[in-house]
Design a protein around this motif. Structure first.
Motif, PDB file in Angstrom:
ATOM      1  N   ILE A 174      15.420  -6.010  -8.986  1.00 29.13           N
ATOM      2  CA  ILE A 174      16.232  -6.627  -7.936  1.00 29.13           C
ATOM      3  C   ILE A 174      16.645  -5.566  -6.913  1.00 29.13           C
ATOM      4  O   ILE A 174      16.543  -5.783  -5.702  1.00 29.13           O
ATOM      5  N   ARG A 175      17.062  -4.389  -7.391  1.00 36.06           N
ATOM      6  CA  ARG A 175      17.439  -3.281  -6.497  1.00 36.06           C
ATOM      7  C   ARG A 175      16.246  -2.812  -5.668  1.00 36.06           C
ATOM      8  O   ARG A 175      16.344  -2.635  -4.453  1.00 36.06           O
ATOM      9  N   GLU A 176      15.106  -2.623  -6.330  1.00 32.05           N
ATOM     10  CA  GLU A 176      13.911  -2.143  -5.624  1.00 32.05           C
ATOM     11  C   GLU A 176      13.442  -3.142  -4.560  1.00 32.05           C
ATOM     12  O   GLU A 176      13.008  -2.744  -3.486  1.00 32.05           O
ATOM     13  N   LEU A 177      13.532  -4.432  -4.856  1.00 26.89           N
ATOM     14  CA  LEU A 177      13.114  -5.435  -3.876  1.00 26.89           C
ATOM     15  C   LEU A 177      14.024  -5.416  -2.645  1.00 26.89           C
ATOM     16  O   LEU A 177      13.555  -5.595  -1.524  1.00 26.89           O
ATOM     17  N   GLN A 178      15.308  -5.157  -2.858  1.00 29.48           N
ATOM     18  CA  GLN A 178      16.224  -5.025  -1.723  1.00 29.48           C
ATOM     19  C   GLN A 178      15.875  -3.780  -0.906  1.00 29.48           C
ATOM     20  O   GLN A 178      15.802  -3.840   0.322  1.00 29.48           O
ATOM     21  N   GLU A 179      15.643  -2.651  -1.598  1.00 26.18           N
ATOM     22  CA  GLU A 179      15.360  -1.388  -0.914  1.00 26.18           C
ATOM     23  C   GLU A 179      13.993  -1.392  -0.217  1.00 26.18           C
ATOM     24  O   GLU A 179      13.878  -0.939   0.909  1.00 26.18           O
ATOM     25  N   GLU A 180      12.956  -1.861  -0.912  1.00 25.65           N
ATOM     26  CA  GLU A 180      11.586  -1.766  -0.405  1.00 25.65           C
ATOM     27  C   GLU A 180      11.201  -2.887   0.552  1.00 25.65           C
ATOM     28  O   GLU A 180      10.414  -2.679   1.472  1.00 25.65           O
ATOM     29  N   GLN A 206       0.856  -1.194   0.000  1.00 22.57           N
ATOM     30  CA  GLN A 206       0.000   0.000   0.000  1.00 22.57           C
ATOM     31  C   GLN A 206       0.885   1.235   0.000  1.00 22.57           C
ATOM     32  O   GLN A 206       1.803   1.360   0.825  1.00 22.57           O
ATOM     33  N   ARG A 207       0.617   2.147  -0.948  1.00 19.94           N
ATOM     34  CA  ARG A 207       1.434   3.362  -1.053  1.00 19.94           C
ATOM     35  C   ARG A 207       1.246   4.211   0.206  1.00 19.94           C
ATOM     36  O   ARG A 207       0.121   4.494   0.594  1.00 19.94           O
ATOM     37  N   PRO A 208       2.370   4.611   0.837  1.00 19.71           N
ATOM     38  CA  PRO A 208       2.266   5.352   2.099  1.00 19.71           C
ATOM     39  C   PRO A 208       1.818   6.798   1.905  1.00 19.71           C
ATOM     40  O   PRO A 208       1.882   7.341   0.804  1.00 19.71           O
ATOM     41  N   PRO A 211       9.840 -10.853   3.014  1.00 19.14           N
ATOM     42  CA  PRO A 211       9.486  -9.474   2.662  1.00 19.14           C
ATOM     43  C   PRO A 211       8.996  -8.686   3.887  1.00 19.14           C
ATOM     44  O   PRO A 211       8.083  -9.133   4.584  1.00 19.14           O
ATOM     45  N   GLN A 212       9.654  -7.565   4.144  1.00 17.20           N
ATOM     46  CA  GLN A 212       9.263  -6.669   5.233  1.00 17.20           C
ATOM     47  C   GLN A 212       9.308  -5.245   4.721  1.00 17.20           C
ATOM     48  O   GLN A 212      10.235  -4.871   4.010  1.00 17.20           O
ATOM     49  N   ALA A 213       8.309  -4.453   5.100  1.00 18.45           N
ATOM     50  CA  ALA A 213       8.225  -3.066   4.652  1.00 18.45           C
ATOM     51  C   ALA A 213       9.435  -2.275   5.146  1.00 18.45           C
ATOM     52  O   ALA A 213       9.676  -2.196   6.344  1.00 18.45           O
ATOM     53  N   GLN A 214      10.189  -1.705   4.211  1.00 15.86           N
ATOM     54  CA  GLN A 214      11.372  -0.911   4.549  1.00 15.86           C
ATOM     55  C   GLN A 214      11.108   0.592   4.408  1.00 15.86           C
ATOM     56  O   GLN A 214      11.927   1.395   4.804  1.00 15.86           O
ATOM     57  N   GLU A 215       9.968   0.947   3.783  1.00 17.96           N
ATOM     58  CA  GLU A 215       9.707   2.357   3.466  1.00 17.96           C
ATOM     59  C   GLU A 215       8.344   2.830   3.977  1.00 17.96           C
ATOM     60  O   GLU A 215       7.714   3.686   3.377  1.00 17.96           O
ATOM     61  N   GLY A 216       7.871   2.227   5.070  1.00 27.81           N
ATOM     62  CA  GLY A 216       6.627   2.685   5.680  1.00 27.81           C
ATOM     63  C   GLY A 216       5.361   2.190   5.016  1.00 27.81           C
ATOM     64  O   GLY A 216       4.262   2.576   5.410  1.00 27.81           O
ATOM     65  N   GLN A 217       5.485   1.351   4.016  1.00 27.93           N
ATOM     66  CA  GLN A 217       4.298   0.848   3.331  1.00 27.93           C
ATOM     67  C   GLN A 217       3.697  -0.331   4.103  1.00 27.93           C
ATOM     68  O   GLN A 217       4.365  -0.967   4.902  1.00 27.93           O
ATOM     69  N   THR A 218       2.422  -0.608   3.862  1.00 31.44           N
ATOM     70  CA  THR A 218       1.760  -1.771   4.437  1.00 31.44           C
ATOM     71  C   THR A 218       1.819  -2.887   3.403  1.00 31.44           C
ATOM     72  O   THR A 218       1.595  -2.644   2.216  1.00 31.44           O
ATOM     73  N   PRO A 275       4.955  -4.579  -5.883  1.00 32.20           N
ATOM     74  CA  PRO A 275       6.249  -3.979  -5.559  1.00 32.20           C
ATOM     75  C   PRO A 275       7.081  -3.725  -6.816  1.00 32.20           C
ATOM     76  O   PRO A 275       6.964  -4.449  -7.807  1.00 32.20           O
ATOM     77  N   GLY A 276       7.919  -2.707  -6.736  1.00 32.59           N
ATOM     78  CA  GLY A 276       8.790  -2.360  -7.857  1.00 32.59           C
ATOM     79  C   GLY A 276       9.125  -0.894  -7.822  1.00 32.59           C
ATOM     80  O   GLY A 276       8.950  -0.227  -6.801  1.00 32.59           O
ATOM     81  N   GLY A 277       9.593  -0.382  -8.944  1.00 29.73           N
ATOM     82  CA  GLY A 277       9.946   1.030  -8.989  1.00 29.73           C
ATOM     83  C   GLY A 277      10.561   1.427 -10.315  1.00 29.73           C
ATOM     84  O   GLY A 277      10.675   0.626 -11.242  1.00 29.73           O
ATOM     85  N   LYS A 278      10.963   2.687 -10.362  1.00 27.11           N
ATOM     86  CA  LYS A 278      11.463   3.298 -11.581  1.00 27.11           C
ATOM     87  C   LYS A 278      12.790   2.670 -12.015  1.00 27.11           C
ATOM     88  O   LYS A 278      13.657   2.398 -11.199  1.00 27.11           O
ATOM     89  N   VAL A 279      12.914   2.471 -13.325  1.00 22.29           N
ATOM     90  CA  VAL A 279      14.150   1.960 -13.912  1.00 22.29           C
ATOM     91  C   VAL A 279      15.071   3.153 -14.160  1.00 22.29           C
ATOM     92  O   VAL A 279      14.696   4.088 -14.861  1.00 22.29           O
ATOM     93  N   GLU A 280      16.266   3.116 -13.562  1.00 22.55           N
ATOM     94  CA  GLU A 280      17.239   4.206 -13.731  1.00 22.55           C
ATOM     95  C   GLU A 280      17.926   4.072 -15.099  1.00 22.55           C
ATOM     96  O   GLU A 280      17.878   3.021 -15.733  1.00 22.55           O
ATOM     97  N   LEU A 281      18.605   5.153 -15.532  1.00 22.93           N
ATOM     98  CA  LEU A 281      19.212   5.208 -16.865  1.00 22.93           C
ATOM     99  C   LEU A 281      20.139   4.044 -17.182  1.00 22.93           C
ATOM    100  O   LEU A 281      20.147   3.542 -18.286  1.00 22.93           O
TER     101      LEU A 281
END
Length: 132
Positions: free
Chosen positions: A51-57, A22-24, A96-103, A36-42
């Motif tokens: 893979i990066r987003e799953l580690q971070e989030e 859930q978006r915080p 999987p555990q919320a790392q960024e305040g999301q539910t 889960p996921g996120g923006k692809v960097e350049l």
């Protein structure tokens, strides 16, 4: 119009449930549920970004060989166009555990429609439900 590339994943547990986040508060579309996921960097491929987003989030690790391309979303929002490949993943290290305040919530495929999602994610639900 600017095109934004975002990678997303359907993490599927041994019971066939899918992880939603859930978006915080404070983020655009706060309160909506998403894969889960996120923006692809350049300098990234969609898989490396995921893979990066799953580690971070979520604090988990997976590998490119465990990311199976499933489908994609292509949706025009007011200020940009979103292109989002959706991968399926059944193998990862860690819990999987919320790392960024999301539910987080594990959801049966047939119940995905019960969770309000961003417009781009909604067409992915029947594909995922039929596949599972």
């Amino acid at each position: 119009m600017k095109v934004i590339l975002v990678s997303a994943v359907a993490l599927i547990d041994v019971d066939g449930r899918v992880l939603l986040a859930q978006r915080p508060e404070g983020k655009s579309m706060a309160g909506l549920w998403e894969f889960p996921g996120g923006k692809v960097e350049l300098d990234e491929t969609p898989e490396v970004a995921l893979i990066r987003e799953l580690q971070e989030e979520l604090g988990i690790n997976t590998w490119e060989s465990c990311l199976a391309p499933l489908t994609f979303a292509s949706h025009t929002y007011e200020k940009f166009h979103l292109l989002m490949p959706l991968y399926a993943c059944r193998k990862w290290e860690g819990t999987p555990q919320a790392q960024e305040g999301q539910t987080l919530k594990w959801v049966a495929a047939k119940e995905l429609r019960d969770y309000p999602m961003p417009p781009a994610d909604i067409p992915l639900i029947p594909i995922l439900r039929d596949w599972l």
